[in-house]
Design an enzyme around this catalytic site. Structure first.
Site, short mmCIF file in Angstrom:
data_model
loop_
_atom_site.label_atom_id
_atom_site.label_comp_id
_atom_site.label_asym_id
_atom_site.label_seq_id
_atom_site.Cartn_x
_atom_site.Cartn_y
_atom_site.Cartn_z
N ALA A 107 0.82 -1.21 0.00
CA ALA A 107 0.00 0.00 0.00
C ALA A 107 0.85 1.26 0.00
CB ALA A 107 -0.92 0.00 1.20
N SER A 110 5.22 1.72 3.69
CA SER A 110 6.55 1.39 4.22
C SER A 110 6.59 0.16 5.11
CB SER A 110 7.14 2.57 4.99
OG SER A 110 7.54 3.55 4.10
N SER A 111 5.89 -0.89 4.71
CA SER A 111 6.02 -2.12 5.50
C SER A 111 7.45 -2.66 5.41
CB SER A 111 5.00 -3.17 5.07
OG SER A 111 5.07 -3.38 3.68
N ASP A 156 11.68 6.87 4.77
CA ASP A 156 10.83 5.85 5.41
C ASP A 156 11.46 5.36 6.71
OD1 ASP A 156 9.58 6.20 2.99
OD2 ASP A 156 10.18 4.27 2.16
N TYR A 210 11.35 4.83 -10.47
CA TYR A 210 11.95 5.47 -9.28
C TYR A 210 13.44 5.70 -9.53
CZ TYR A 210 13.14 6.40 -4.38
OH TYR A 210 13.59 6.98 -3.23
C1 GLA Z 1 9.75 5.86 -1.54
C2 GLA Z 1 11.17 5.80 -1.01
C3 GLA Z 1 11.51 7.05 -0.19
C4 GLA Z 1 11.15 8.33 -0.92
C5 GLA Z 1 9.74 8.24 -1.52
C6 GLA Z 1 9.40 9.43 -2.37
O1 GLA Z 1 8.84 5.79 -0.49
O2 GLA Z 1 11.32 4.66 -0.20
O3 GLA Z 1 12.88 7.03 0.17
O4 GLA Z 1 12.10 8.63 -1.91
O5 GLA Z 1 9.55 7.06 -2.27
O6 GLA Z 1 9.34 10.59 -1.58
#
Ligand code: GLA
Length: 365
Positions: A107, A110-111, A156, A210
């Site tokens: 989702a 950040s799991s 995160d 990314y």
């Molecule tokens: C992901 C990455 C983060 C950050 C975001 C965008 O969540 O894990 O480090 O770069 O994207 O803000």
């Protein structure tokens, strides 16, 4: 049993400051009251055993000498942090780990950082490595970068470790090491709440895109002669010739200004202004940074139509979740509107829930 310690480790949403953590910009995430529980017990035979209720997870075992490429799947995160700790000289004899999750996986909450940071914090505590929160965040980031192969920044990890109840965490990612500062979250006093809309979408281009954005930002910073792209000033968009690099830079410098504006608005309880800033961030991520997707755009549009003061995608993009700042009495309306718009597109039903700013990783017992 008293040789077992239990840790509670939150997920995160980023309030604002998207794609700035690898550009030396300010970032304002919140640890949320959705978390993982990690139970840990020491072993002495060089083995790490891992049990979890995460999707597709049978028991996994690996040696403390595990190396990149040795295993795949979600266990890569647990193995990665073991590798990262050992590489940094923090040696230990093995562990039994049991993970239970109340964080929706996939989702964008950040799991993976919750898992790596939670294990790092638990092992640090168990073995007395003496590592501080920033050290743990950097080791967890390294495990994602160099073991799992995801070139993520440090937002995160710092959010998950340094979160504080009723506060957002303002990160200065240009500082070495990065610094954190609490910013009070008081919108509930004025009848507002933060809604997460999990689109349940995950576009396969997420990882490659990314990395591509990071490269573009590094290229733009190099052309401008800057250490960090977030140091760019308005003239950068005239000096750069490539239209894509111009657009990426425009996002980074306007987003940097928006984070400052958001902190200012929060300190003054100027919620309408905060909402406007959140929505402007979404437009910039959609149009200039180009990391949104139809499911995120529709979630944001529907939330705004139904009374949200502001809404934006949160996290890396290409799926995952959006957030919306919503009057408490409009939450049901926003949820219904988002669901109706998704149904009209024949997309999977999104999941919406309210979050509060919670404490970072901590031992429970
Ligand atoms: C992901 C990455 C983060 C950050 C975001 C965008 O969540 O894990 O480090 O770069 O994207 O803000």
């Amino acid at each position: 049993m008293d040789d077992i310690r239990r840790w509670d480790v939150p997920g995160r949403v980023n309030l604002i400051g998207e794609h700035l953590d690898y550009n030396g910009g300010p970032v304002l995430p919140i640890a949320i009251d959705r978390s993982l529980t990690i139970k840990v017990r020491a072993r002495e035979d060089g083995v790490v055993n891992l049990w979890s209720d995460l999707p597709d997870s049978a028991k996994v075992s690996f040696a403390t000498t595990v190396q990149p490429g040795d295993l795949g799947g979600w266990a890569v995160y647990a193995a990665g942090i073991v590798w990262s700790l050992m590489e940094a000289g923090h040696r230990f004899g093995g562990a039994d780990l049991v993970v239970e999750s109340r964080l929706p996986s996939g989702a964008g909450l950040s799991s993976s950082a919750a898992l790596t940071c939670g294990i790092a914090a638990a092992l640090n505590d168990l073995h007395g490595f003496g590592l501080g929160l920033t050290d743990l965040a950097q080791l967890a980031q390294r495990s994602e970068n160099d073991f799992a192969g995801a070139p993520v920044g440090i937002m995160d990890q710092l959010a998950v470790l340094c979160g504080e109840a009723d506060h957002a965490v303002l990160l200065d990612t240009a500082a070495s090491p990065p610094t954190t500062q609490g910013v009070p979250v008081t919108w509930s006093v004025d009848g507002l709440t933060l809604l997460v809309i999990n689109t349940r979408a995950h576009h396969s281009l997420a990882d490659g895109e990314y990395a591509a954005r990071r490269d573009e930002c590094e290229q733009a910073a190099a052309e401008l002669g800057l250490e960090w792209l977030a140091q760019a000033t308005l003239d950068a968009t005239v000096r750069l010739t490539d239209e894509t690099l111009k657009a990426r830079t425009r996002h980074v410098l306007t987003e940097t200004a928006r984070v400052r504006g958001a902190v200012n608005a929060m300190n003054r309880r100027a919620w309408t202004q905060l909402g406007t800033i959140l929505t402007a961030s979404h437009a910039s991520l959609r149009d200039d940074f180009q990391v949104s997707c139809p499911e995120l755009d529709v979630a944001v549009e529907a939330a705004l139509e139904a009374g949200a003061l502001g809404a934006r995608m949160t996290g890396g993009g290409f799926g995952g979740s959006a957030i919306a700042l919503v009057p408490v009495d409009q939450v049901a309306r926003v949820r219904e509107r988002v669901e109706a718009r998704y149904a009209a597109h024949q997309w999977r039903e999104p999941e919406t829930f309210v979050v509060r700013a919670a404490d970072g990783a901590h031992v429970v017992d």
